[in-house]
Each structure stands twice: as structure tokens, then as C-alpha cells.
Design a protein around this motif. Sequence first.
Motif, PDB file in Angstrom:
ATOM      1  N   TRP A   1      58.834  59.009  38.320  1.00 16.31           N
ATOM      2  CA  TRP A   1      58.124  60.241  37.974  1.00 16.31           C
ATOM      3  C   TRP A   1      58.827  61.470  38.529  1.00 16.31           C
ATOM      4  O   TRP A   1      58.961  62.478  37.838  1.00 16.31           O
ATOM      5  CB  TRP A   1      56.677  60.175  38.484  1.00 16.31           C
ATOM      6  CG  TRP A   1      55.784  59.455  37.514  1.00 16.31           C
ATOM      7  CD1 TRP A   1      55.775  58.116  37.240  1.00 16.31           C
ATOM      8  CD2 TRP A   1      54.806  60.040  36.672  1.00 16.31           C
ATOM      9  NE1 TRP A   1      54.831  57.843  36.290  1.00 16.31           N
ATOM     10  CE2 TRP A   1      54.219  59.000  35.926  1.00 16.31           C
ATOM     11  CE3 TRP A   1      54.350  61.336  36.494  1.00 16.31           C
ATOM     12  CZ2 TRP A   1      53.218  59.223  35.007  1.00 16.31           C
ATOM     13  CZ3 TRP A   1      53.345  61.569  35.578  1.00 16.31           C
ATOM     14  CH2 TRP A   1      52.785  60.514  34.843  1.00 16.31           C
ATOM     15  N   SER A   2      59.290  61.404  39.772  1.00 22.64           N
ATOM     16  CA  SER A   2      59.946  62.582  40.352  1.00 22.64           C
ATOM     17  C   SER A   2      61.297  62.827  39.689  1.00 22.64           C
ATOM     18  O   SER A   2      61.681  63.987  39.490  1.00 22.64           O
ATOM     19  CB  SER A   2      60.084  62.448  41.866  1.00 22.64           C
ATOM     20  OG  SER A   2      60.868  61.338  42.215  1.00 22.64           O
TER      21      SER A   2
ATOM     22  N   GLU B   1      54.730  54.357  32.996  1.00 25.35           N
ATOM     23  CA  GLU B   1      55.899  54.648  32.162  1.00 25.35           C
ATOM     24  C   GLU B   1      55.695  55.866  31.258  1.00 25.35           C
ATOM     25  O   GLU B   1      56.643  56.328  30.631  1.00 25.35           O
ATOM     26  CB  GLU B   1      56.212  53.437  31.283  1.00 25.35           C
ATOM     27  CG  GLU B   1      56.582  52.207  32.059  1.00 25.35           C
ATOM     28  CD  GLU B   1      56.461  50.933  31.250  1.00 25.35           C
ATOM     29  OE1 GLU B   1      55.925  50.962  30.119  1.00 25.35           O
ATOM     30  OE2 GLU B   1      56.907  49.889  31.757  1.00 25.35           O
ATOM     31  N   LEU B   2      54.501  56.379  31.202  1.00 25.58           N
ATOM     32  CA  LEU B   2      54.185  57.479  30.296  1.00 25.58           C
ATOM     33  C   LEU B   2      55.023  58.730  30.556  1.00 25.58           C
ATOM     34  O   LEU B   2      55.253  59.528  29.649  1.00 25.58           O
ATOM     35  CB  LEU B   2      52.689  57.810  30.391  1.00 25.58           C
ATOM     36  CG  LEU B   2      52.078  58.599  29.258  1.00 25.58           C
ATOM     37  CD1 LEU B   2      52.307  57.899  27.921  1.00 25.58           C
ATOM     38  CD2 LEU B   2      50.590  58.780  29.505  1.00 25.58           C
ATOM     39  N   ILE B   3      55.531  58.875  31.765  1.00 21.22           N
ATOM     40  CA  ILE B   3      56.364  60.029  32.087  1.00 21.22           C
ATOM     41  C   ILE B   3      57.660  60.015  31.267  1.00 21.22           C
ATOM     42  O   ILE B   3      58.235  61.074  31.007  1.00 21.22           O
ATOM     43  CB  ILE B   3      56.672  60.086  33.607  1.00 21.22           C
ATOM     44  CG1 ILE B   3      57.356  61.405  33.983  1.00 21.22           C
ATOM     45  CG2 ILE B   3      57.534  58.909  34.027  1.00 21.22           C
ATOM     46  CD1 ILE B   3      56.558  62.638  33.771  1.00 21.22           C
ATOM     47  N   LEU B   4      58.120  58.849  30.833  1.00 18.49           N
ATOM     48  CA  LEU B   4      59.373  58.777  30.079  1.00 18.49           C
ATOM     49  C   LEU B   4      59.294  59.512  28.737  1.00 18.49           C
ATOM     50  O   LEU B   4      60.078  60.432  28.507  1.00 18.49           O
ATOM     51  CB  LEU B   4      59.804  57.324  29.900  1.00 18.49           C
ATOM     52  CG  LEU B   4      60.231  56.618  31.183  1.00 18.49           C
ATOM     53  CD1 LEU B   4      60.371  55.118  30.945  1.00 18.49           C
ATOM     54  CD2 LEU B   4      61.519  57.202  31.707  1.00 18.49           C
ATOM     55  N   PRO B   5      58.374  59.147  27.838  1.00 16.50           N
ATOM     56  CA  PRO B   5      58.344  59.896  26.571  1.00 16.50           C
ATOM     57  C   PRO B   5      57.924  61.350  26.750  1.00 16.50           C
ATOM     58  O   PRO B   5      58.436  62.234  26.058  1.00 16.50           O
ATOM     59  CB  PRO B   5      57.343  59.126  25.704  1.00 16.50           C
ATOM     60  CG  PRO B   5      56.533  58.320  26.642  1.00 16.50           C
ATOM     61  CD  PRO B   5      57.416  58.030  27.832  1.00 16.50           C
ATOM     62  N   VAL B   6      57.023  61.611  27.695  1.00 17.86           N
ATOM     63  CA  VAL B   6      56.592  62.986  27.923  1.00 17.86           C
ATOM     64  C   VAL B   6      57.757  63.819  28.465  1.00 17.86           C
ATOM     65  O   VAL B   6      58.039  64.918  27.977  1.00 17.86           O
ATOM     66  CB  VAL B   6      55.380  63.033  28.878  1.00 17.86           C
ATOM     67  CG1 VAL B   6      55.080  64.449  29.313  1.00 17.86           C
ATOM     68  CG2 VAL B   6      54.165  62.395  28.226  1.00 17.86           C
ATOM     69  N   GLY B   7      58.448  63.299  29.471  1.00 21.09           N
ATOM     70  CA  GLY B   7      59.569  64.019  30.067  1.00 21.09           C
ATOM     71  C   GLY B   7      60.700  64.249  29.083  1.00 21.09           C
ATOM     72  O   GLY B   7      61.215  65.371  28.967  1.00 21.09           O
ATOM     73  N   PHE B   8      61.097  63.195  28.385  1.00 23.87           N
ATOM     74  CA  PHE B   8      62.180  63.354  27.405  1.00 23.87           C
ATOM     75  C   PHE B   8      61.755  64.266  26.257  1.00 23.87           C
ATOM     76  O   PHE B   8      62.570  65.034  25.744  1.00 23.87           O
ATOM     77  CB  PHE B   8      62.638  61.994  26.867  1.00 23.87           C
ATOM     78  CG  PHE B   8      63.566  61.271  27.789  1.00 23.87           C
ATOM     79  CD1 PHE B   8      64.785  61.819  28.171  1.00 23.87           C
ATOM     80  CD2 PHE B   8      63.236  60.021  28.286  1.00 23.87           C
ATOM     81  CE1 PHE B   8      65.646  61.159  29.013  1.00 23.87           C
ATOM     82  CE2 PHE B   8      64.090  59.341  29.137  1.00 23.87           C
ATOM     83  CZ  PHE B   8      65.293  59.903  29.512  1.00 23.87           C
ATOM     84  N   GLY B   9      60.487  64.195  25.861  1.00 24.53           N
ATOM     85  CA  GLY B   9      60.000  65.086  24.812  1.00 24.53           C
ATOM     86  C   GLY B   9      60.052  66.544  25.244  1.00 24.53           C
ATOM     87  O   GLY B   9      60.485  67.415  24.478  1.00 24.53           O
ATOM     88  N   LEU B  10      59.639  66.827  26.477  1.00 24.72           N
ATOM     89  CA  LEU B  10      59.704  68.196  26.986  1.00 24.72           C
ATOM     90  C   LEU B  10      61.144  68.684  27.095  1.00 24.72           C
ATOM     91  O   LEU B  10      61.455  69.834  26.766  1.00 24.72           O
ATOM     92  CB  LEU B  10      59.014  68.293  28.346  1.00 24.72           C
ATOM     93  CG  LEU B  10      57.493  68.248  28.330  1.00 24.72           C
ATOM     94  CD1 LEU B  10      56.943  68.158  29.747  1.00 24.72           C
ATOM     95  CD2 LEU B  10      56.931  69.457  27.608  1.00 24.72           C
ATOM     96  N   MET B  11      62.032  67.809  27.544  1.00 20.71           N
ATOM     97  CA  MET B  11      63.446  68.202  27.630  1.00 20.71           C
ATOM     98  C   MET B  11      64.010  68.480  26.239  1.00 20.71           C
ATOM     99  O   MET B  11      64.750  69.452  26.047  1.00 20.71           O
ATOM    100  CB  MET B  11      64.265  67.131  28.347  1.00 20.71           C
ATOM    101  CG  MET B  11      64.033  67.106  29.840  1.00 20.71           C
ATOM    102  SD  MET B  11      65.187  66.054  30.738  1.00 20.71           S
ATOM    103  CE  MET B  11      64.687  64.437  30.202  1.00 20.71           C
ATOM    104  N   ALA B  12      63.659  67.644  25.268  1.00 17.68           N
ATOM    105  CA  ALA B  12      64.141  67.864  23.900  1.00 17.68           C
ATOM    106  C   ALA B  12      63.659  69.212  23.386  1.00 17.68           C
ATOM    107  O   ALA B  12      64.439  69.979  22.804  1.00 17.68           O
ATOM    108  CB  ALA B  12      63.645  66.739  22.981  1.00 17.68           C
TER     109      ALA B  12
END
Length: 167
Positions: free
Chosen positions: A58-59, A134-145
Amino acid sequence: MTPAFQRNLARLHRFEDWVLTLLVLVMVVLAGAQIVLRNFFDSGFPWAEPVLRALVLWSAMLGAVIATRDDQHIGLDFIARFAGGTALRVARFVALAFAAALCGAMAWYSWALVQLDREGHTEGVIGIPAWMLELILPVGFGLMALRFLIRSVLPAKAHETLPETGA
């Protein structure tokens, strides 16, 4: 941008910063407690290692989102040393759009991982299902995109167009 939008955006940025700070603080305290408990009391929390792994994930993702927000992500600036004007703007657009596409693909595939673990009822740690961790993965990558895509169409900041000078 309207003043209200800017205020809300500043609040979002502060929230991201505070969450990251809290995650790192919890990691340091928990890891330190584990070290003390193991070395001095021959005990420890059996759930600490998987919780620490989730906190690292997460971090790391939140740190990457913040780095993208603040334009502090890893980048190659050698093109700026050889190109200028329109060529530099095109290269910048291509690089940022490509980064957005890669992050978008990672969001898509990590969402599939989350769905797989959700449907399979994969166990996580301390009663939290794996898919929630694991939810941070799609959320984080989506925000970065999204942030890369927005930056690809906005004018470059001064430090993105001027090569550094000096030794």
C-alpha cells in the motif's frame, strides 16, 4: 481551475500525504515492536509479517501515485538534451501517453487479480480478505494512468523543457 476545485484538489493531496505518512509510521512501529519482541522476549505477533507485506504494498503504490502527482517519478530526460520545440513536445506527449497506457494496462490486469481473489474467497490476513489488500493495485495504477494522461495534454512545466546545466 476554479478556486473550489483547487481547494478540493489540495485537500486530496494532503489526504494522500497523510495516509502515506500514517502507513509508514505504522510499518516502522510494527517492525520495531517485532524486533524488540523477538530479541528480548522470544515472542512476537504471528500476524505482523503478512500485515507488514500488505503495508509495504500500500505504501509503495500510494508513494508511486504521489510521485506521479508531484512529477517525481522515474523518467528519462535525455531527449530534452537533444530536442527542442515541437520535437520535444511530441516526445513528451508520446512518453507520458505511453506511461499512461502502461499504467492503464496494469490497472486492468490487477483488477482481474482482485476479481479472481474475490471470487475465490482467498484468505488475507487478520480477517481482511486478500482482494481488499490488493485493491490498492488497480486503484493506484488507475490514478497514475489518469495523472500521466492529464499531464500528456497539459503544457510542460519549466523543468520539463529546460535541460539542467552544470557539472
